[in-house]
Design a protein around this motif. Structure first.
Motif, PDB file in Angstrom:
ATOM      1  N   ARG A 207       0.827  -1.218   0.000  1.00  8.94           N
ATOM      2  CA  ARG A 207       0.000   0.000   0.000  1.00  8.94           C
ATOM      3  C   ARG A 207       0.858   1.263   0.000  1.00  8.94           C
ATOM      4  O   ARG A 207       0.365   2.366  -0.132  1.00  8.94           O
ATOM      5  N   ASN A 208       2.139   1.041   0.136  1.00  8.04           N
ATOM      6  CA  ASN A 208       3.047   2.155   0.364  1.00  8.04           C
ATOM      7  C   ASN A 208       3.912   2.415  -0.873  1.00  8.04           C
ATOM      8  O   ASN A 208       4.607   1.522  -1.365  1.00  8.04           O
ATOM      9  N   LYS A 209       3.858   3.675  -1.378  1.00  9.57           N
ATOM     10  CA  LYS A 209       4.604   4.032  -2.601  1.00  9.57           C
ATOM     11  C   LYS A 209       6.104   3.855  -2.386  1.00  9.57           C
ATOM     12  O   LYS A 209       6.846   3.449  -3.285  1.00  9.57           O
ATOM     13  N   LYS A 212       7.517   0.416  -3.259  1.00 10.22           N
ATOM     14  CA  LYS A 212       7.697   0.174  -4.704  1.00 10.22           C
ATOM     15  C   LYS A 212       8.912   0.926  -5.215  1.00 10.22           C
ATOM     16  O   LYS A 212       9.718   0.395  -6.001  1.00 10.22           O
ATOM     17  N   GLU A 213       9.079   2.170  -4.760  1.00  8.33           N
ATOM     18  CA  GLU A 213      10.228   2.970  -5.224  1.00  8.33           C
ATOM     19  C   GLU A 213      11.540   2.355  -4.739  1.00  8.33           C
ATOM     20  O   GLU A 213      12.524   2.290  -5.474  1.00  8.33           O
TER      21      GLU A 213
END
Ligand SMILES: Nc1ncnc2c1ncn2[C@@H]1O[C@H](COP(=O)(O)OP(=O)(O)OP(=O)(O)O)[C@@H](O)[C@H]1O
Ligand SMILES: [Mg+2]
Length: 279
Positions: A207-209, A212-213
């Motif tokens: 859920r956390n950007k 992914k980054e």
């Protein structure tokens, strides 16, 4: 003569195959999931792959042994005693209900750090100590403390490969530089050709950007060395140790279990590739 040499080659082959594959779980940053990875992989290798596994805890926090149900404050023999030369590694091994054999540690190991640091050959004490048991196991996994002190160096020097858990955070990414410096020291200064088994993205919150980054940054940096399966952030992984169980026993159908199963397979593949290279 030809027959003799054939026997010799077969003999050599069997001897090599029966040598344990030795993997350190290392990152200088704390709380990235080193111990979680170490004891879950150890239990999974025993339970799903029928491997003989020894887990050595080089961290005075003692989490690996504790998570597999050992009363680490009451243990009779531990890694510190081996470093002190009081007992052999064989005598420090305790079996656990998970099927994993453990050389546990507790805070007493920390008292050994300064005495060991002054000893000649201090970087290879563990490498030497485990020689007598390498033919009794398929895997020796070594859980490292969150630093590059004498215990981590001993762990890396004792191993063929290193598995590097990196948590999905800004500080997690910052730890990479330190890890690479440490591995350079091991390979170049101490002339030990350790390989990277894989870089493992841990504590991944989908859920956390940032997760992914961070994963993309790791991929840019490590390419194929980054394992494609991520370990999700899940409360089940945090809860399992309080029951003295691995994630495979505690929550066999959960996300954590599924992810670590794929990593188990990756480790098995690395082991067979590594053995082929040795031949
Ligand atoms: N994927 C995860 N999801 C949720 N909690 C996790 C996960 N991985 C680890 N934890 C929890 O985070 C804490 C730190 O994990 P762990 O002890 O495995 O890290 P570590 O790198 O070994 O830490 P240290 O450097 O202090 O030895 C523990 O409470 C553990 O249960
Ligand atoms: Mg730990």
């Amino acid at each position: 003569m030809i027959l003799l040499s054939r026997f010799f080659i077969i003999d050599l082959f069997i001897v090599r195959l029966s040598m344990a594959c030795k993997i350190a779980i290392f990152n200088m940053k704390g709380g990235v999931g080193k111990s979680t990875t170490a004891y879950n992989l150890a239990a999974g290798l025993v339970q799903s792959h029928n491997q003989r596994v020894l887990l050595i805890d080089t961290d005075p926090q003692g989490h690996s042994g504790a998570a597999l149900g050992l009363p680490i404050w009451e243990i009779q023999a531990q890694l510190k005693d081996v470093f002190q030369g009081q007992i052999s590694i064989h005598q420090a091994i305790t079996s656990t209900s998970s099927g994993v054999d453990v050389v546990p540690s507790n805070i007493q190991l920390a008292e050994e750090e300064i005495p060991i640091s002054g000893r000649p050959g201090r970087e290879r004490l563990l490498q030497k100590a485990i020689k007598s048991v390498t033919d009794q196991y398929d895997f020796i996994l070594i859980d490292c403390p969150p630093n590059i002190g004498v215990f981590s160096v001993n762990a890396l020097m004792a191993c063929d490969g290193v598995l590097i858990p990196v948590d999905m955070s800004y500080l997690g990414l910052m730890s990479i530089q330190g890890i690479e410096r440490a591995l350079k020291l091991i390979r170049e200064e101490l002339e030990h050709p350790i390989q990277i088994v894989g870089v493992l993205a841990t504590r991944f919150d989908k859920r956390n950007k940032l997760s992914k980054e961070a994963f993309e940054s790791l991929h840019e940096h490590f390419g194929d060395q980054l394992l494609q399966t991520v370990i999700p952030e899940t409360v089940r992984l945090r809860e399992a140790p309080s029951f003295g169980q691995s994630i495979f026993e505690y929550d066999p159908k959960g996300n954590g279990s599924r992810a670590y199963k794929v990593i188990l397979d990756e480790v098995m593949v690395w082991q067979s590739r590594n053995q082929n290279v040795q031949h």
